[in-house]
Design a protein around this motif. Structure first.
Motif, PDB file in Angstrom:
ATOM      1  N   LEU A   1       3.703   5.654  -5.781  1.00 31.65           N
ATOM      2  CA  LEU A   1       3.751   5.566  -7.238  1.00 31.65           C
ATOM      3  C   LEU A   1       2.582   6.293  -7.897  1.00 31.65           C
ATOM      4  O   LEU A   1       2.693   6.767  -9.027  1.00 31.65           O
ATOM      5  N   LEU A   2       1.458   6.367  -7.205  1.00 35.09           N
ATOM      6  CA  LEU A   2       0.282   7.040  -7.759  1.00 35.09           C
ATOM      7  C   LEU A   2       0.261   8.524  -7.411  1.00 35.09           C
ATOM      8  O   LEU A   2      -0.585   9.270  -7.912  1.00 35.09           O
ATOM      9  N   GLY A   3       1.208   8.946  -6.563  1.00 38.83           N
ATOM     10  CA  GLY A   3       1.223  10.333  -6.121  1.00 38.83           C
ATOM     11  C   GLY A   3       2.316  11.148  -6.793  1.00 38.83           C
ATOM     12  O   GLY A   3       2.879  10.766  -7.827  1.00 38.83           O
ATOM     13  N   ASP A   4       2.626  12.262  -6.181  1.00 41.20           N
ATOM     14  CA  ASP A   4       3.632  13.196  -6.697  1.00 41.20           C
ATOM     15  C   ASP A   4       4.993  12.833  -6.113  1.00 41.20           C
ATOM     16  O   ASP A   4       5.183  12.864  -4.893  1.00 41.20           O
ATOM     17  N   VAL A   5       5.940  12.458  -6.983  1.00 40.80           N
ATOM     18  CA  VAL A   5       7.277  12.084  -6.510  1.00 40.80           C
ATOM     19  C   VAL A   5       8.310  13.134  -6.923  1.00 40.80           C
ATOM     20  O   VAL A   5       9.495  12.825  -7.056  1.00 40.80           O
ATOM     21  N   SER A   6       7.857  14.360  -7.137  1.00 42.57           N
ATOM     22  CA  SER A   6       8.788  15.417  -7.541  1.00 42.57           C
ATOM     23  C   SER A   6       9.742  15.793  -6.413  1.00 42.57           C
ATOM     24  O   SER A   6      10.858  16.256  -6.665  1.00 42.57           O
ATOM     25  N   ASP A   7       9.312  15.582  -5.163  1.00 39.20           N
ATOM     26  CA  ASP A   7      10.189  15.831  -4.021  1.00 39.20           C
ATOM     27  C   ASP A   7      11.275  14.754  -3.965  1.00 39.20           C
ATOM     28  O   ASP A   7      10.988  13.556  -4.071  1.00 39.20           O
ATOM     29  N   ASP A   8      12.530  15.165  -3.787  1.00 38.82           N
ATOM     30  CA  ASP A   8      13.653  14.224  -3.821  1.00 38.82           C
ATOM     31  C   ASP A   8      13.523  13.135  -2.752  1.00 38.82           C
ATOM     32  O   ASP A   8      13.843  11.969  -3.005  1.00 38.82           O
ATOM     33  N   ALA A   9      13.066  13.497  -1.575  1.00 36.17           N
ATOM     34  CA  ALA A   9      12.939  12.511  -0.490  1.00 36.17           C
ATOM     35  C   ALA A   9      11.852  11.490  -0.805  1.00 36.17           C
ATOM     36  O   ALA A   9      12.011  10.286  -0.532  1.00 36.17           O
ATOM     37  N   VAL A  10      10.757  11.940  -1.378  1.00 32.29           N
ATOM     38  CA  VAL A  10       9.664  11.038  -1.751  1.00 32.29           C
ATOM     39  C   VAL A  10      10.126  10.095  -2.860  1.00 32.29           C
ATOM     40  O   VAL A  10       9.866   8.882  -2.817  1.00 32.29           O
ATOM     41  N   LEU A  11      10.824  10.654  -3.855  1.00 34.82           N
ATOM     42  CA  LEU A  11      11.346   9.826  -4.945  1.00 34.82           C
ATOM     43  C   LEU A  11      12.319   8.784  -4.409  1.00 34.82           C
ATOM     44  O   LEU A  11      12.270   7.609  -4.809  1.00 34.82           O
TER      45      LEU A  11
ATOM     46  N   ARG B   1      12.424   7.434  -1.473  1.00 36.65           N
ATOM     47  CA  ARG B   1      11.689   6.395  -0.750  1.00 36.65           C
ATOM     48  C   ARG B   1      11.016   5.436  -1.732  1.00 36.65           C
ATOM     49  O   ARG B   1      11.053   4.211  -1.549  1.00 36.65           O
ATOM     50  N   ALA B   2      10.415   5.979  -2.793  1.00 38.62           N
ATOM     51  CA  ALA B   2       9.770   5.130  -3.797  1.00 38.62           C
ATOM     52  C   ALA B   2      10.791   4.211  -4.460  1.00 38.62           C
ATOM     53  O   ALA B   2      10.525   3.010  -4.659  1.00 38.62           O
ATOM     54  N   LEU B   3      11.964   4.741  -4.787  1.00 31.50           N
ATOM     55  CA  LEU B   3      13.011   3.924  -5.405  1.00 31.50           C
ATOM     56  C   LEU B   3      13.509   2.850  -4.443  1.00 31.50           C
ATOM     57  O   LEU B   3      13.740   1.701  -4.842  1.00 31.50           O
ATOM     58  N   GLU B   4      13.666   3.210  -3.185  1.00 34.85           N
ATOM     59  CA  GLU B   4      14.120   2.239  -2.176  1.00 34.85           C
ATOM     60  C   GLU B   4      13.171   1.056  -2.088  1.00 34.85           C
ATOM     61  O   GLU B   4      13.598  -0.112  -2.105  1.00 34.85           O
ATOM     62  N   LEU B   5      11.874   1.336  -2.007  1.00 31.32           N
ATOM     63  CA  LEU B   5      10.885   0.271  -1.903  1.00 31.32           C
ATOM     64  C   LEU B   5      10.782  -0.539  -3.189  1.00 31.32           C
ATOM     65  O   LEU B   5      10.648  -1.767  -3.157  1.00 31.32           O
ATOM     66  N   LEU B   6      10.861   0.152  -4.319  1.00 34.09           N
ATOM     67  CA  LEU B   6      10.709  -0.526  -5.604  1.00 34.09           C
ATOM     68  C   LEU B   6      11.892  -1.429  -5.906  1.00 34.09           C
ATOM     69  O   LEU B   6      11.725  -2.554  -6.406  1.00 34.09           O
ATOM     70  N   ARG B   7      13.092  -0.975  -5.574  1.00 35.39           N
ATOM     71  CA  ARG B   7      14.283  -1.788  -5.824  1.00 35.39           C
ATOM     72  C   ARG B   7      14.257  -3.102  -5.058  1.00 35.39           C
ATOM     73  O   ARG B   7      14.786  -4.113  -5.525  1.00 35.39           O
ATOM     74  N   ALA B   8      13.656  -3.082  -3.880  1.00 40.70           N
ATOM     75  CA  ALA B   8      13.611  -4.286  -3.037  1.00 40.70           C
ATOM     76  C   ALA B   8      12.392  -5.153  -3.302  1.00 40.70           C
ATOM     77  O   ALA B   8      12.255  -6.227  -2.719  1.00 40.70           O
ATOM     78  N   HIS B   9      11.520  -4.725  -4.202  1.00 44.10           N
ATOM     79  CA  HIS B   9      10.245  -5.413  -4.420  1.00 44.10           C
ATOM     80  C   HIS B   9      10.385  -6.545  -5.436  1.00 44.10           C
ATOM     81  O   HIS B   9      11.187  -6.474  -6.372  1.00 44.10           O
ATOM     82  N   SER B  10       9.583  -7.581  -5.248  1.00 42.30           N
ATOM     83  CA  SER B  10       9.595  -8.711  -6.192  1.00 42.30           C
ATOM     84  C   SER B  10       9.150  -8.292  -7.595  1.00 42.30           C
ATOM     85  O   SER B  10       9.425  -8.996  -8.573  1.00 42.30           O
ATOM     86  N   ALA B  11       8.496  -7.138  -7.702  1.00 40.53           N
ATOM     87  CA  ALA B  11       8.092  -6.634  -9.016  1.00 40.53           C
ATOM     88  C   ALA B  11       9.294  -6.397  -9.919  1.00 40.53           C
ATOM     89  O   ALA B  11       9.202  -6.550 -11.145  1.00 40.53           O
ATOM     90  N   MET B  12      10.426  -6.041  -9.316  1.00 37.83           N
ATOM     91  CA  MET B  12      11.651  -5.836 -10.098  1.00 37.83           C
ATOM     92  C   MET B  12      12.155  -7.157 -10.658  1.00 37.83           C
ATOM     93  O   MET B  12      12.542  -7.248 -11.829  1.00 37.83           O
ATOM     94  N   GLU B  13      12.154  -8.190  -9.812  1.00 35.60           N
ATOM     95  CA  GLU B  13      12.625  -9.493 -10.283  1.00 35.60           C
ATOM     96  C   GLU B  13      11.709 -10.047 -11.367  1.00 35.60           C
ATOM     97  O   GLU B  13      12.169 -10.662 -12.342  1.00 35.60           O
TER      98      GLU B  13
ATOM     99  N   ASP C   1       0.813  -1.221   0.000  1.00 33.07           N
ATOM    100  CA  ASP C   1       0.000   0.000   0.000  1.00 33.07           C
ATOM    101  C   ASP C   1       0.846   1.270   0.000  1.00 33.07           C
ATOM    102  O   ASP C   1       0.538   2.229  -0.710  1.00 33.07           O
ATOM    103  N   GLU C   2       1.911   1.296   0.818  1.00 30.92           N
ATOM    104  CA  GLU C   2       2.735   2.505   0.872  1.00 30.92           C
ATOM    105  C   GLU C   2       3.367   2.789  -0.484  1.00 30.92           C
ATOM    106  O   GLU C   2       3.333   3.927  -0.976  1.00 30.92           O
ATOM    107  N   LEU C   3       3.939   1.746  -1.097  1.00 32.14           N
ATOM    108  CA  LEU C   3       4.592   1.939  -2.389  1.00 32.14           C
ATOM    109  C   LEU C   3       3.583   2.348  -3.453  1.00 32.14           C
ATOM    110  O   LEU C   3       3.842   3.242  -4.264  1.00 32.14           O
ATOM    111  N   LYS C   4       2.425   1.713  -3.465  1.00 30.47           N
ATOM    112  CA  LYS C   4       1.396   2.069  -4.444  1.00 30.47           C
ATOM    113  C   LYS C   4       0.977   3.529  -4.282  1.00 30.47           C
ATOM    114  O   LYS C   4       0.791   4.250  -5.273  1.00 30.47           O
TER     115      LYS C   4
END
Length: 336
Positions: free
Chosen positions: A271-281, A283-295, A265-268
């Protein structure tokens, strides 16, 4: 920092013999010379703008593929060189337009065309390069011109669809795959097709070259999309997470959005929100890199690349075939 350190190197071809590697190196030098010749203009500013992205580097992947496919026929000749240059100029032209659409600041580690000049100039130079590419291709005959026109139609259609959300009545991941086939796959397929055609290959080999090229092109773009997420440096000559910042839904993102696991839910939401802020981006990259969706996306990328090599299965063994197999492997493993 020089562009040489920020532009990805030409993919290695461990399947190529020294003789084939030498022919390819000579062919690439001839392509570069033709591009330099045909982008010259009596106005020095136009010459500079024409050559801005070409001189920023690049892998020259499409010319390399055209020449490898020519090796499946009678080899590299003047028509293969011209076709390879025409395809590369078409690709470069599309990058000028891409940078305007994406409001990019960097391309291949150098200032993008729109940042170096302005949007109007970038668009017009892109148009000029499309014209130059078509002028080169026109000398190769009406069949080549028809292929160029059909390629351009699909390329632009893919870019338009890439810039728009997936329609509600379509599966987002299928829509994504179709966009990749048009915006990237078709031009790489045309490079392969031209190489086989003008290299004197049989109609059967021309057909499989085209299919191999399109599958390879899709895998190529899928790998680029993965690198945009997985890279923690400017490997692509642009900032990591650029696609996320621009709101592009690449395959890993689509895989996450298709999940119904509450843990996502947090990652979704990110991803559906505004990631223009560097800290938000970040965090999204951190979660996405570790997610099975990448594999899952990486596995699909590898499968598409393997599908390209399967097309070559019935060809007799040769240096060129081995190099084409190595090329596909190099493309997909840029993702990992």
């Amino acid at each position: 920092m020089s562009t040489a350190t920020t532009t990805p190197p030409v993919l290695r071809l461990p399947g190529a013999s020294k003789e084939l590697a030498a022919r390819l190196a000579d062919g690439l030098a001839r392509v570069e010379a033709l591009i330099t010749e045909r982008t010259a203009n009596e106005d020095d500013f136009i010459t500079e703008a024409n050559r801005h992205l070409a001189e920023a580097g690049g892998k020259r992947f499409r010319p390399l593929l055209a020449m490898l496919m020519a090796e499946l026929g009678e080899g590299i000749n003047d028509e293969v060189i011209a076709a390879a240059a025409g395809v590369e100029l078409t690709h470069l032209a599309s990058l000028y337009h891409d940078d305007v659409m994406d409001e990019a600041d960097l391309r291949r580690g150098a200032p993008s065309a729109n940042a170096q000049y302005n949007n109007s100039t970038a668009i017009l130079v892109g148009d000029l390069l499309f014209g130059t590419a078509s002028d080169i291709i026109a000398d190769l005959g009406p069949v080549a011109v028809k292929i160029q026109a059909q390629t351009f139609i699909r390329l632009c259609s893919g870019q338009i669809r890439d810039d728009r959300p997936c329609p509600d009545d379509q599966d987002p991941r299928e829509y994504y795959r179709g966009v990749l086939a048009d915006k990237t796959g078709v031009l790489i397929a045309t490079a392969a097709r031209y190489g086989a055609m003008f290299g004197g290959a049989s109609e059967e080999v021309i057909a499989l070259a085209t299919e191999y090229g399109e599958r390879l092109g899709i895998a190529f773009q899928m790998a680029d999309d993965l690198i945009d997420i997985s890279s923690e440096s400017m490997e692509m000559g642009k900032m990591p997470g650029t696609d996320l910042r621009e709101g592009k839904r690449t395959l890993p993102v689509l895989n996450v959005l298709a999940s119904d696991d509450p843990a996502d839910d947090e990652l979704k939401e990110l991803l559906l929100g505004d990631v223009s802020d560097d800290a938000v981006l970040a965090r999204a990259l951190e979660l996405l890199r570790a997610h099975s969706a990448m594999e899952a996306a990486r596995a699909e990328t590898i499968a598409v690349g393997e599908g390209a090599t399967t097309v070559l299965a019935d060809l007799p063994d040769s240096d060129a075939k081995s190099a084409l197999i190595a090329l596909a492997e190099g493309v997909v493993h840029r993702a990992g």
